[in-house]
Design a protein around this motif. Structure first.
Motif: not given
Length: 216
Positions: A118-139
């Protein structure tokens, strides 16, 4: 706050969130201050979402000296990068700073939506990727601070970043003295001396965890 209110589920219809939680095999756990949310040696297969509270992600060297890798607050993820990497065990631990509630989700189920997901899974995956990128920026920001050759250089780099994030020369940091020393990977006594010297020189002023940057 409830899961639907956090960035991981941003753009997802609140009515779809319970379905996603079931799809991701989510389960909630609670921890008291000082308890470990995860340990060195754990096999990573889940990512955590802080529902309330906060924790420090920490790493110990061979002799048991602790270094704070990052602070994770409400709505943030922890364990995401390790769960995504094919590493056999974790080399960090997560220490609850206050009573903390965390939601654990199966990373493999997030990262591998089946055909026709479902589209909601794809949206959550995109959000996950964006949050992970933010984690790398913090590191990367931490690496910038700790790469400075002197304790003074590390302090100036960190406080400059905090002022920029606050948009003000007056701001509060999320660490006490020992935690700041652990984060910058310096000796606490040396850190206190540097801070006192910088205050005497009119570079900074501070009261506990509240700092002001001064211009000569």
């Amino acid at each position: 706050m409830e899961p639907a209110e956090f960035s991981l589920f941003g753009g997802v219809d609140p009515g779809e969130v319970p379905k996603l939680l079931a799809r991701f095999d989510a389960h909630e756990e609670s921890f008291e201050k000082g308890e470990l949310l995860f340990r060195e040696g754990d096999v990573p297969h889940e990512v955590g979402l802080v529902l309330s509270g906060a924790l420090h992600v920490m790493q110990d060297d061979f002799w048991g000296n602790a270094s704070i890798v990052s602070e994770v607050g409400e709505g943030d993820l922890f364990g995401a990068s390790s769960a995504c990497d094919p590493v056999p065990t974790l080399d960090t631990h997560g220490l609850a700073l206050v009573p903390t509630r965390a939601l654990y989700l199966d990373t493999g189920r997030i990262l591998n939506p089946p055909p026709g997901a479902p589209a909601c899974h794809v949206r959550a995956l995109a959000n996950f990727a964006r949050m992970l990128a933010g984690k790398y920026a913090v590191l990367n920001r931490k690496i910038t601070h700790t790469a400075k050759r002197t304790t003074r250089g590390k302090v100036l780099s960190y406080l400059s970043e905090q002022a920029a994030l606050a948009g003000s020369d007056l701001f509060a940091i999320p660490f006490n003295r020992q935690q700041l020393a652990d984060y910058l990977e310096v000796d606490r006594a040396a850190l206190s001396k540097v801070l006192a010297r910088m205050r005497d020189e009119g570079v900074i002023d501070f009261d506990r965890s509240t700092f002001r940057l001064l211009r000569p």
